[in-house]
Design a protein around this motif. Structure first.
Motif, short mmCIF file in Angstrom:
data_model
loop_
_atom_site.label_atom_id
_atom_site.label_comp_id
_atom_site.label_asym_id
_atom_site.label_seq_id
_atom_site.Cartn_x
_atom_site.Cartn_y
_atom_site.Cartn_z
N LEU A 65 0.88 -1.39 -0.06
CA LEU A 65 -0.03 -0.02 -0.22
C LEU A 65 0.94 1.14 -0.10
O LEU A 65 1.63 1.47 0.84
N LEU A 66 0.72 2.22 -0.90
CA LEU A 66 1.39 3.31 -1.06
C LEU A 66 0.72 4.51 -0.43
O LEU A 66 -0.26 4.72 -1.15
N ALA A 67 1.09 4.87 0.49
CA ALA A 67 0.18 6.31 1.30
C ALA A 67 0.76 7.24 0.86
O ALA A 67 2.05 7.84 1.42
N SER A 68 0.06 8.21 0.23
CA SER A 68 0.90 9.38 -0.38
C SER A 68 0.23 10.75 0.39
O SER A 68 -1.06 10.62 0.53
N ASN A 69 0.87 11.89 0.37
CA ASN A 69 0.03 12.92 0.55
C ASN A 69 -0.59 13.34 -0.72
O ASN A 69 -0.48 12.75 -1.66
N HIS A 98 -1.33 -7.01 -5.65
CA HIS A 98 -1.02 -5.56 -6.47
C HIS A 98 -0.84 -4.39 -5.64
O HIS A 98 -0.58 -4.54 -4.51
N LEU A 99 0.00 -3.38 -6.30
CA LEU A 99 0.44 -2.09 -5.57
C LEU A 99 -0.80 -1.33 -5.64
O LEU A 99 -1.38 -0.96 -6.82
N VAL A 100 -1.16 -0.72 -4.56
CA VAL A 100 -2.35 0.01 -4.53
C VAL A 100 -2.07 1.57 -3.81
O VAL A 100 -1.33 1.53 -2.74
N GLY A 101 -2.35 2.64 -4.41
CA GLY A 101 -1.91 4.15 -4.06
C GLY A 101 -3.27 4.50 -3.22
O GLY A 101 -4.36 4.13 -3.55
N ILE A 102 -3.10 5.15 -2.36
CA ILE A 102 -4.12 5.76 -1.38
C ILE A 102 -3.63 7.06 -0.69
O ILE A 102 -2.64 7.07 -0.40
N TYR A 103 -4.67 7.91 -0.44
CA TYR A 103 -4.34 9.19 0.23
C TYR A 103 -5.09 9.07 1.69
O TYR A 103 -6.33 9.46 1.78
N TYR A 120 -2.51 17.09 6.45
CA TYR A 120 -3.38 17.22 7.34
C TYR A 120 -3.72 15.65 8.02
O TYR A 120 -2.90 14.80 7.52
N LYS A 121 -4.21 15.62 8.97
CA LYS A 121 -4.74 14.39 9.80
C LYS A 121 -5.02 13.36 8.84
O LYS A 121 -6.08 13.51 8.01
N GLY A 122 -4.72 12.01 9.09
CA GLY A 122 -5.04 10.85 8.37
C GLY A 122 -6.32 10.29 8.64
O GLY A 122 -6.37 10.41 9.83
N LYS A 123 -6.99 9.73 7.81
CA LYS A 123 -8.29 8.90 8.29
C LYS A 123 -7.81 7.48 8.41
O LYS A 123 -6.71 7.06 7.76
N THR A 124 -8.36 6.77 9.50
CA THR A 124 -7.94 5.41 9.84
C THR A 124 -8.29 4.47 8.88
O THR A 124 -7.93 3.19 9.01
N GLY A 125 -9.06 4.67 7.65
CA GLY A 125 -9.27 3.44 6.59
C GLY A 125 -7.93 3.05 6.12
O GLY A 125 -7.95 1.73 5.78
N VAL A 126 -6.78 3.85 6.25
CA VAL A 126 -5.70 3.31 5.73
C VAL A 126 -5.09 2.33 6.41
O VAL A 126 -4.49 1.25 6.17
N ALA A 127 -5.17 2.29 7.93
CA ALA A 127 -4.81 1.38 8.85
C ALA A 127 -5.65 0.12 8.73
O ALA A 127 -5.02 -1.19 8.82
#
Length: 243
Positions: free
Chosen positions: A36-40, A112-117, A129-136
């Protein structure tokens, strides 16, 4: 085939010519397996430049509305977004939101590789800004590492509200993977998910030069809109008469 065509033949050369994207930390992207690629998130163009520099196919969830236009324009937009690896996600809430999470988790489990903001929406002012917990929740459910990613310059090339991109050098930083396997089985625990999310946002802050703001970007946009309301409403005439 379409993804390869868009990335290597059509879109890729144009983006390289006008924006000269440079990437640091590409060695952190795994050669195989899900991640999971977590990006600004500074601009719409983030979803174009990041897949361009990553050697593997990469998928970004995109709003369902982008895929539902009518006529030739709607067809072309759907074809184009599909070609660059984006998939439609219904973000209307409730069951739709859960279905969106399930789709991303399935892709990651399939390798797969997946990008998320994690911020959930574009930064309104260039700050982080503050991250939403969906990424976790996604990281724990899929059991994959999280790679923090920082986009630099996309807001200059593609400012909010702009219809035409301006040539500007783009920089991308990919940090070492974050391993959250120590929390395996604890998805659904809101304290654990908040802790993981904050760790991801801290990694993004360390990679970037952005100022961190401990509120959600969506809330910041609401506050900005509220401040602008008197000027945009019937008060406009009263302000004009008083001046």
């Amino acid at each position: 085939m379409l993804y390869w065509l868009m990335k290597r033949v059509l879109l890729g050369p144009i983006l390289h010519l006008f924006f000269r994207p440079r990437v640091e930390g590409l060695e952190h992207v795994p050669a195989t397996g899900g991640a999971l690629l977590a990006s600004n998130h500074l601009a719409v163009s983030d979803s174009f430049f990041l897949p361009l520099v990553v050697p593997r196919r990469m998928t970004f969830p995109a709003k369902l509305e982008y895929f539902t236009g009518s006529g030739f324009k709607g067809w072309f937009k759907k074809w184009f977004l599909t070609g660059i690896g984006q998939i439609p996600i219904d973000r209307s809430g409730g069951n739709a939101a859960q279905a969106a999470l399930d789709t991303v988790i399935r892709l990651l489990r399939e390798g797969h590789l997946v990008g998320i903001y994690p911020e959930g929406t574009r930064s309104p002012d260039g700050r982080l800004y503050k991250g939403k917990t969906g990424v976790a929740r996604i990281a724990l459910e899929a059991g994959v590492p999280v790679l923090p990613v920082i986009m630099i310059g996309t807001d200059k090339a593609n400012p909010i509200g702009s219809k035409i991109w301006k040539p500007y050098p783009i920089r991308i930083r990919i940090g070492p993977p974050l391993d959250f396997s120590r929390y395996a089985g604890l998805q659904g625990d809101r304290f654990v998910e908040r802790s993981i999310t904050d760790e991801i946002m801290y990694a993004l802050m360390e990679l970037s030069d952005q100022e961190y703001v401990d509120i959600y970007a969506a809330k910041a946009k609401e506050q900005q809109a509220a401040l602008a309301l008197p000027v945009q409403s019937g008060d406009r005439d009263r302000v004009r008469e008083a001046s």
